[in-house]
Design a protein around this motif. Structure first.
Motif, mmCIF file in Angstrom:
data_model
loop_
_atom_site.group_PDB
_atom_site.id
_atom_site.type_symbol
_atom_site.label_atom_id
_atom_site.label_comp_id
_atom_site.label_asym_id
_atom_site.label_seq_id
_atom_site.Cartn_x
_atom_site.Cartn_y
_atom_site.Cartn_z
ATOM 1 N N GLU A 254 0.771 -1.173 -0.049
ATOM 2 C CA GLU A 254 0.071 -0.084 0.012
ATOM 3 C C GLU A 254 0.759 1.384 0.026
ATOM 4 O O GLU A 254 0.386 2.210 -0.644
ATOM 5 C CB GLU A 254 -0.983 0.011 1.234
ATOM 6 N N ALA A 255 2.107 1.307 0.614
ATOM 7 C CA ALA A 255 2.643 2.466 0.749
ATOM 8 C C ALA A 255 3.230 2.575 -0.601
ATOM 9 O O ALA A 255 3.347 4.044 -0.905
ATOM 10 C CB ALA A 255 3.834 2.241 1.923
ATOM 11 N N ASP A 256 4.066 1.536 -1.266
ATOM 12 C CA ASP A 256 4.361 1.864 -2.617
ATOM 13 C C ASP A 256 3.542 2.474 -3.587
ATOM 14 O O ASP A 256 3.783 3.271 -4.321
ATOM 15 C CB ASP A 256 5.014 0.698 -3.026
ATOM 16 N N MET A 257 2.180 1.741 -3.321
ATOM 17 C CA MET A 257 1.162 2.218 -4.343
ATOM 18 C C MET A 257 0.511 3.632 -4.034
ATOM 19 O O MET A 257 0.397 4.152 -5.169
ATOM 20 C CB MET A 257 -0.084 1.179 -3.907
ATOM 21 N N ASP A 258 0.727 4.102 -3.009
ATOM 22 C CA ASP A 258 0.166 5.289 -2.372
ATOM 23 C C ASP A 258 1.335 6.257 -3.297
ATOM 24 O O ASP A 258 1.194 7.421 -3.710
ATOM 25 C CB ASP A 258 0.165 5.638 -1.065
ATOM 26 N N THR A 259 2.770 6.037 -3.288
ATOM 27 C CA THR A 259 3.702 6.725 -3.781
ATOM 28 C C THR A 259 3.525 7.023 -5.252
ATOM 29 O O THR A 259 3.587 8.012 -5.938
ATOM 30 C CB THR A 259 4.915 6.152 -3.395
ATOM 31 N N TRP A 260 3.148 5.725 -5.866
ATOM 32 C CA TRP A 260 2.986 5.739 -7.265
ATOM 33 C C TRP A 260 1.660 6.636 -7.768
ATOM 34 O O TRP A 260 1.821 7.337 -8.853
ATOM 35 C CB TRP A 260 2.636 4.172 -7.811
ATOM 36 N N LEU A 261 0.851 6.337 -7.157
ATOM 37 C CA LEU A 261 -0.398 7.086 -7.212
ATOM 38 C C LEU A 261 -0.096 8.616 -7.102
ATOM 39 O O LEU A 261 -0.670 9.469 -8.109
ATOM 40 C CB LEU A 261 -1.632 6.802 -6.204
ATOM 41 N N ALA A 262 0.446 9.213 -6.057
ATOM 42 C CA ALA A 262 0.417 10.491 -5.834
ATOM 43 C C ALA A 262 1.617 11.061 -7.160
ATOM 44 O O ALA A 262 1.214 12.190 -7.485
ATOM 45 C CB ALA A 262 1.338 10.571 -4.522
ATOM 46 N N TYR A 263 2.401 10.304 -7.344
ATOM 47 C CA TYR A 263 3.259 10.791 -8.691
ATOM 48 C C TYR A 263 2.579 11.102 -9.683
ATOM 49 O O TYR A 263 2.786 12.016 -10.552
ATOM 50 C CB TYR A 263 4.462 9.739 -8.780
ATOM 51 N N HIS A 264 1.670 9.838 -10.087
ATOM 52 C CA HIS A 264 1.238 9.944 -11.404
ATOM 53 C C HIS A 264 -0.093 10.841 -11.581
ATOM 54 O O HIS A 264 -0.575 11.180 -12.521
ATOM 55 C CB HIS A 264 0.892 8.765 -11.800
ATOM 56 N N ARG A 265 -0.642 11.332 -10.268
ATOM 57 C CA ARG A 265 -1.891 12.278 -10.421
ATOM 58 C C ARG A 265 -1.320 13.734 -11.028
ATOM 59 O O ARG A 265 -2.284 14.516 -11.377
ATOM 60 C CB ARG A 265 -2.324 12.646 -9.045
ATOM 61 N N ARG A 266 0.032 13.806 -10.985
ATOM 62 C CA ARG A 266 0.558 15.053 -11.710
ATOM 63 C C ARG A 266 1.132 14.791 -13.212
ATOM 64 O O ARG A 266 2.226 15.438 -13.719
ATOM 65 C CB ARG A 266 1.784 15.597 -10.804
ATOM 66 N N ALA A 267 0.624 13.582 -13.687
ATOM 67 C CA ALA A 267 1.410 13.086 -15.114
ATOM 68 C C ALA A 267 1.056 14.236 -16.052
ATOM 69 O O ALA A 267 -0.119 15.020 -16.122
ATOM 70 C CB ALA A 267 0.780 11.888 -15.380
ATOM 71 N N SER A 268 1.719 14.336 -17.079
ATOM 72 C CA SER A 268 1.554 15.238 -18.203
ATOM 73 C C SER A 268 0.934 14.480 -19.404
ATOM 74 O O SER A 268 0.531 14.821 -20.295
ATOM 75 C CB SER A 268 2.865 15.898 -18.599
#
Length: 282
Positions: A254-268
């Motif tokens: 879950e922690a790694d998944m949350d990191t991935w989600l937060a990063y890609h919410r700002r995707a271009s």
């Protein structure tokens, strides 16, 4: 991404419509004109797994003045959503009964029948219903090899099958977990979705080969989602769905998944690959 709520289908519809292969659509229209005349009037279309009716809204403007559609889904709530969406899309609602709707869209007079059916068990019965074309959107990546074989054995009309997930998934900028997420999601897509072990990202290739083995003439092309207007409600719901599926595989915590989600919410840029296919009867 695998959630078939009316909200998800409404969000993905404009992305779906933009992604569709113009080449496959043009082959479809050219073949139908050879079979039914240049005006393409009076066609009957059987739409499998219709969801909220997006396939009709995408194709009907390209067909003739008189059309008959049979929309088939197992989910009565989605059939109700399709009725509401089609009434909102129509220029005129001509008439309505408990299981049918007649609308005008421009000069297109479209008669629609809504049918509830379980395609896992009622496939032979459904494919025996009269139709000049069978259509389906985002269906074949959910079904099994055995189901596709039964489908192709029973198919007697042209097939227009669009937006089958092909396993491609990428974002800009990239994240170190992207490959793990893609592989896990593809693995999840191959689990049972109600039809046996699903074809998932191999569905386009398998369907194409199965049809060719039965002498259909097949055109296949890529139809990727290319999502650049970010952030968006569609993209947020997409990556939340992907994350939920990946967590079910146990490939990331879950922690790694949350990191991935937060990063890609700002995707271009987000790109999700699909296949579109048209098969002409022998």
């Amino acid at each position: 991404m695998g959630e078939f709520s009316a909200q998800w289908l409404a969000l993905r519809e404009p992305v779906d419509h933009a992604a569709r292969s113009a080449r496959v659509r043009d082959v479809l229209l050219a073949d139908l004109r050879k079979r039914h005349g240049e005006q393409l009037s009076g066609l009957s279309i059987l739409d499998l797994g219709c969801g909220s009716g997006s396939n009709l809204r995408a194709i009907a403007p390209h067909l003739g003045g008189q059309q008959r559609w049979c929309l088939v889904d197992y989910d009565d709530a989605l059939l109700d959503a399709a009725r509401l969406a089609l009434k909102a899309w129509a220029h005129v609602v001509v008439s309505e009964t408990t299981d049918s709707l007649q609308i005008m869209y421009g000069d297109r007079d479209i008669e629609i029948t809504f049918r509830s059916a379980d395609l896992s068990g009622d496939l032979q019965t459904v494919l025996a219903w009269p139709a000049d074309l069978v259509s389906a959107s985002a269906l074949f990546d959910l079904v099994s090899r055995q189901w596709v074989d039964r489908f192709c054995d029973a198919l007697r009309t042209p097939l227009y099958a669009v937006l089958s997930f092909d396993g491609q998934m990428q974002w800009e900028p990239e994240h170190p977990f992207d490959q793990t997420v893609r592989q896990a999601f593809c693995m999840h897509q191959a689990t049972d979705k109600g039809f046996g072990a699903a074809l998932g990202p191999s569905s386009g290739r398998y369907l194409c080969d199965a049809l060719k083995q039965r002498a259909f003439e097949v055109t296949i092309d890529k139809s990727p989602w290319q999502i650049e207007d970010l952030p968006s409600a569609f993209h947020d719901m997409l990556i939340d769905g992907i994350a939920h599926a990946v967590l079910e595989t146990g490939s990331l915590g879950e922690a790694d998944m949350d990191t991935w989600l937060a990063y890609h919410r700002r995707a271009s840029l987000c790109l999700i690959g699909h296949d579109d296919l048209y098969a002409s009867v022998p």
